[in-house]
Design a protein around this motif. Structure first.
Motif, PDB file in Angstrom:
ATOM      1  N   THR A 179     -11.316 -13.330 -21.734  1.00  0.00           N
ATOM      2  CA  THR A 179     -10.698 -12.108 -21.239  1.00  0.00           C
ATOM      3  C   THR A 179      -9.355 -12.458 -20.599  1.00  0.00           C
ATOM      4  N   LYS A 180      -8.741 -11.474 -19.995  1.00  0.00           N
ATOM      5  CA  LYS A 180      -7.464 -11.717 -19.332  1.00  0.00           C
ATOM      6  C   LYS A 180      -7.677 -12.560 -18.083  1.00  0.00           C
ATOM      7  N   LYS A 181      -6.611 -12.820 -17.400  1.00  0.00           N
ATOM      8  CA  LYS A 181      -6.647 -13.645 -16.192  1.00  0.00           C
ATOM      9  C   LYS A 181      -7.724 -13.175 -15.218  1.00  0.00           C
ATOM     10  N   VAL A 182      -8.570 -14.083 -14.780  1.00  0.00           N
ATOM     11  CA  VAL A 182      -9.658 -13.775 -13.866  1.00  0.00           C
ATOM     12  C   VAL A 182      -9.374 -14.396 -12.510  1.00  0.00           C
ATOM     13  N   GLN A 206     -15.973  -9.250 -11.775  1.00  0.00           N
ATOM     14  CA  GLN A 206     -15.723 -10.243 -10.721  1.00  0.00           C
ATOM     15  C   GLN A 206     -16.997 -10.611  -9.969  1.00  0.00           C
ATOM     16  N   ASN A 207     -18.022  -9.750 -10.080  1.00  0.00           N
ATOM     17  CA  ASN A 207     -19.287 -10.017  -9.392  1.00  0.00           C
ATOM     18  C   ASN A 207     -20.374 -10.532 -10.327  1.00  0.00           C
ATOM     19  N   PHE A 208     -20.027 -10.793 -11.583  1.00  0.00           N
ATOM     20  CA  PHE A 208     -21.008 -11.316 -12.531  1.00  0.00           C
ATOM     21  C   PHE A 208     -21.620 -12.609 -11.986  1.00  0.00           C
ATOM     22  N   PRO A 209     -22.911 -12.808 -12.189  1.00  0.00           N
ATOM     23  CA  PRO A 209     -23.555 -14.016 -11.673  1.00  0.00           C
ATOM     24  C   PRO A 209     -22.972 -15.303 -12.243  1.00  0.00           C
ATOM     25  N   THR A 210     -22.438 -15.264 -13.462  1.00  0.00           N
ATOM     26  CA  THR A 210     -21.835 -16.466 -14.034  1.00  0.00           C
ATOM     27  C   THR A 210     -20.647 -16.931 -13.196  1.00  0.00           C
ATOM     28  N   LEU A 211     -19.801 -15.991 -12.768  1.00  0.00           N
ATOM     29  CA  LEU A 211     -18.657 -16.355 -11.933  1.00  0.00           C
ATOM     30  C   LEU A 211     -19.121 -16.778 -10.544  1.00  0.00           C
ATOM     31  N   ARG A 212     -20.141 -16.116 -10.010  1.00  0.00           N
ATOM     32  CA  ARG A 212     -20.677 -16.512  -8.702  1.00  0.00           C
ATOM     33  C   ARG A 212     -21.259 -17.931  -8.762  1.00  0.00           C
ATOM     34  N   ASP A 263     -13.685 -22.518  14.625  1.00  0.00           N
ATOM     35  CA  ASP A 263     -12.735 -21.426  14.475  1.00  0.00           C
ATOM     36  C   ASP A 263     -13.005 -20.630  13.200  1.00  0.00           C
ATOM     37  N   LEU A 264     -12.880 -19.318  13.282  1.00  0.00           N
ATOM     38  CA  LEU A 264     -13.104 -18.464  12.125  1.00  0.00           C
ATOM     39  C   LEU A 264     -12.146 -18.815  10.992  1.00  0.00           C
ATOM     40  N   ALA A 265     -10.908 -19.114  11.324  1.00  0.00           N
ATOM     41  CA  ALA A 265      -9.917 -19.445  10.303  1.00  0.00           C
ATOM     42  C   ALA A 265     -10.332 -20.702   9.534  1.00  0.00           C
ATOM     43  N   GLU A 266     -10.938 -21.663  10.220  1.00  0.00           N
ATOM     44  CA  GLU A 266     -11.384 -22.890   9.560  1.00  0.00           C
ATOM     45  C   GLU A 266     -12.551 -22.619   8.616  1.00  0.00           C
ATOM     46  N   LEU A 267     -13.441 -21.727   9.027  1.00  0.00           N
ATOM     47  CA  LEU A 267     -14.571 -21.372   8.173  1.00  0.00           C
ATOM     48  C   LEU A 267     -14.088 -20.637   6.932  1.00  0.00           C
ATOM     49  N   LYS A 268     -13.136 -19.736   7.111  1.00  0.00           N
ATOM     50  CA  LYS A 268     -12.572 -19.018   5.965  1.00  0.00           C
ATOM     51  C   LYS A 268     -11.906 -19.999   5.005  1.00  0.00           C
ATOM     52  N   LYS A 269     -11.223 -20.980   5.551  1.00  0.00           N
ATOM     53  CA  LYS A 269     -10.536 -21.985   4.728  1.00  0.00           C
ATOM     54  C   LYS A 269     -11.532 -22.783   3.902  1.00  0.00           C
ATOM     55  N   LEU A 270     -12.719 -23.059   4.499  1.00  0.00           N
ATOM     56  CA  LEU A 270     -13.754 -23.794   3.785  1.00  0.00           C
ATOM     57  C   LEU A 270     -14.207 -23.039   2.534  1.00  0.00           C
ATOM     58  N   LEU A 271     -14.232 -21.702   2.630  1.00  0.00           N
ATOM     59  CA  LEU A 271     -14.735 -20.874   1.536  1.00  0.00           C
ATOM     60  C   LEU A 271     -13.634 -20.409   0.586  1.00  0.00           C
ATOM     61  N   GLN A 272     -12.407 -20.776   0.880  1.00  0.00           N
ATOM     62  CA  GLN A 272     -11.283 -20.380   0.035  1.00  0.00           C
ATOM     63  C   GLN A 272     -10.716 -21.594  -0.697  1.00  0.00           C
ATOM     64  N   ASN A 273      -9.885 -21.319  -1.683  1.00  0.00           N
ATOM     65  CA  ASN A 273      -9.277 -22.392  -2.486  1.00  0.00           C
ATOM     66  C   ASN A 273     -10.335 -23.339  -3.058  1.00  0.00           C
ATOM     67  N   LEU A 274     -11.368 -22.752  -3.627  1.00  0.00           N
ATOM     68  CA  LEU A 274     -12.455 -23.538  -4.201  1.00  0.00           C
ATOM     69  C   LEU A 274     -12.023 -24.156  -5.533  1.00  0.00           C
ATOM     70  N   PRO A 275     -12.463 -25.378  -5.825  1.00  0.00           N
ATOM     71  CA  PRO A 275     -12.109 -26.044  -7.092  1.00  0.00           C
ATOM     72  C   PRO A 275     -12.937 -25.531  -8.269  1.00  0.00           C
ATOM     73  N   VAL A 276     -12.791 -24.229  -8.565  1.00  0.00           N
ATOM     74  CA  VAL A 276     -13.534 -23.618  -9.666  1.00  0.00           C
ATOM     75  C   VAL A 276     -12.976 -24.122 -10.991  1.00  0.00           C
ATOM     76  N   ASN A 277     -13.871 -24.451 -11.916  1.00  0.00           N
ATOM     77  CA  ASN A 277     -13.449 -24.964 -13.219  1.00  0.00           C
ATOM     78  C   ASN A 277     -12.480 -23.989 -13.897  1.00  0.00           C
ATOM     79  N   LEU A 278     -11.411 -24.517 -14.486  1.00  0.00           N
ATOM     80  CA  LEU A 278     -10.360 -23.703 -15.095  1.00  0.00           C
ATOM     81  C   LEU A 278     -10.882 -22.780 -16.200  1.00  0.00           C
ATOM     82  N   TYR A 279     -12.010 -23.130 -16.798  1.00  0.00           N
ATOM     83  CA  TYR A 279     -12.588 -22.302 -17.859  1.00  0.00           C
ATOM     84  C   TYR A 279     -12.771 -20.865 -17.396  1.00  0.00           C
ATOM     85  N   TRP A 280     -13.140 -20.701 -16.122  1.00  0.00           N
ATOM     86  CA  TRP A 280     -13.472 -19.376 -15.611  1.00  0.00           C
ATOM     87  C   TRP A 280     -12.245 -18.536 -15.277  1.00  0.00           C
TER      88      TRP A 280
END
Length: 426
Positions: free
Chosen positions: A327-330, A271-277, A300-317
């Motif tokens: 591999t299995k579900k990542v 989960q910490n591999f640089p490719t996923l990062r 607000d802290l909650a707004e900052l957390k929201k900015l960093l969550q639910n990222l549109p990461v490509n489905l390949y990963w």
């Protein structure tokens, strides 16, 4: 002598010696009206000291040495900065020292003026084999004193990190968006891959990123290509497409990728591999243009957390940690710990640094308040202090712990530490 010169500085500064009926080596009576201010720069050890020597009041500098002859060992005889020394404080007196005009510098010998137990206590502290010097004593110190010094450490840490921000800001001609982009990339390296992430950001200008934000595949091609991961032959459609896009963009902008060998995969969870990062980094860039301006808007802290969550990461990963290694579900989203890491090490830093730069106290306070709202960092260093009885209630104090550990505990600078001084004074 079994101790450093700084131990004598400590003795003098806090008057931990018999201060009544003092005499210089010449026999003149000495009264200490003020020990002076410690000098952290070049020159005598204490300035603005106020003394009465032989019934006459003197105001000037005090120099401290283990032996009087250290005056020559350190080359003070040729330094005009030492012309105003009014007292030479030593542990052992082995040589008379004269000023340029031929006058003798008065000497106070400390050797028999403080208890041997104080030196024993100091040696036991700095020579301890514990995780940090005062591991077995810190629990006995009033938490108010501990928290007060940790607060000072946090401010010191923020000042050090802000200095690096301003240094980079000057390099990019005052461009805060570009500065934030650089430090955001650095934080995505999560220490192990911090340097290659920095190299990546510096090799891929933000101005190029902005031109392609409407084409996610091109952003991913630029990032992975510059990171050096698109030089091989691929069977999967996704990396083949990235490689094709990157070849075009590389030629268009004259880009030179960093070496893929700079990235570290060993001894880390997938989960910490640089490719996923890198995939997460791409997604954050795509999620919001002008990220620096965006974080200034979010109070607000909650707004900052929201900015960093639910990222549109490509489905390949979702089924790969690396190209062509299915591999299995990542879990492609940043975990809570990673989100807090980015907020602590980038967002809080940049907000506070910008606040100081633009003279906006509310932004400085916002950066500090965000740290107080986040949980303490959980790592080997913070755990060692927790186990020793230190209450680390939030990220503000855990940052203070990291600072004191690196610059005081690890270097055995107990005499410069408010907590160490309190322990020695017990």
């Amino acid at each position: 002598m079994r101790f450093p010169e700084s131990f004598l500085h400590f003795i003098w500064q806090f008057r931990l010696f018999q201060a009544l009926n003092l005499f210089c080596t010449t026999g003149e009576p000495l009264s200490i009206l003020g020990v002076g201010m410690p000098n952290k720069n070049a020159g005598p050890d204490f300035s603005q000291s106020k003394l009465s020597i032989g019934g006459r009041t003197w105001i000037g500098d005090v120099e401290i040495h283990l032996k009087s002859s250290d005056w020559f060992l350190h080359g003070h005889q040729d330094d005009p900065a030492y012309a105003a020394v009014i007292l030479h404080v030593v542990y052992e007196h082995d040589r008379a020292i004269y000023r340029k005009d031929g006058s003798l510098i008065p000497v106070l010998i400390l050797k028999d003026l403080f208890p041997e137990s104080l030196l024993t206590h100091y040696e036991r502290l700095v020579n301890s084999m514990h995780t940090f010097p005062c591991e077995k004593q810190i629990h006995s110190i009033d938490p108010v004193i501990v928290n007060g010094f940790l607060s000072r450490m946090m401010v010191e840490r923020l000042a050090q990190k802000s200095a690096l921000v301003y240094q980079y800001l000057a390099k990019v001609n005052g461009d805060w968006e570009r500065t934030f982009y650089h430090f955001l990339a650095k934080s995505f390296g999560f220490k192990v891959n911090e340097i290659p992430f920095e190299l990546l950001a510096d090799s891929l200008p933000l101005s190029i990123i902005r031109k392609h934000l409407d084409r996610p595949i091109q952003i991913e091609a630029l990032v992975f290509g510059q990171a050096g991961f698109l030089s091989g032959a691929f069977k999967d459609a996704y990396p083949r497409q990235l490689k094709k896009e990157y070849r075009f963009l590389q030629k268009k902008y004259g880009l030179v990728p960093i070496g893929v060998g700079a990235w570290r995969f060993l001894r880390m969870r997938p989960q910490n591999f640089p490719t996923l990062r890198l995939a997460q980094f791409c997604a954050l860039l795509l999620k919001s243009d002008r990220l620096f301006s965006k974080i200034l808007e979010l109070e607000d802290l909650a707004e900052l957390k929201k900015l960093l969550q639910n990222l549109p990461v490509n489905l390949y990963w979702e089924q790969h940690f690396h190209f062509q290694k299915e591999t299995k579900k990542v879990e492609v989203q940043l975990g809570a710990g990673s989100v807090f890491h980015l907020i602590i090490n980038t967002i809080c830093l940049i907000i506070s640094a910008y606040g100081k730069y633009s003279d906006q106290a509310d932004l400085i306070n916002r950066g500090l308040q965000l740290l107080e709202q986040m949980p303490a960092e959980n790592n080997a260093i913070t755990r060692s202090y927790l186990q020793a009885g230190v209450a680390i209630d939030n990220a503000f104090f855990s940052q203070g712990i990291l600072q004191i550990n690196k610059y005081y505990c690890a270097e055995k600078k107990c005499l410069n530490c408010g907590i160490g001084i309190k322990i020695l004074n017990q």
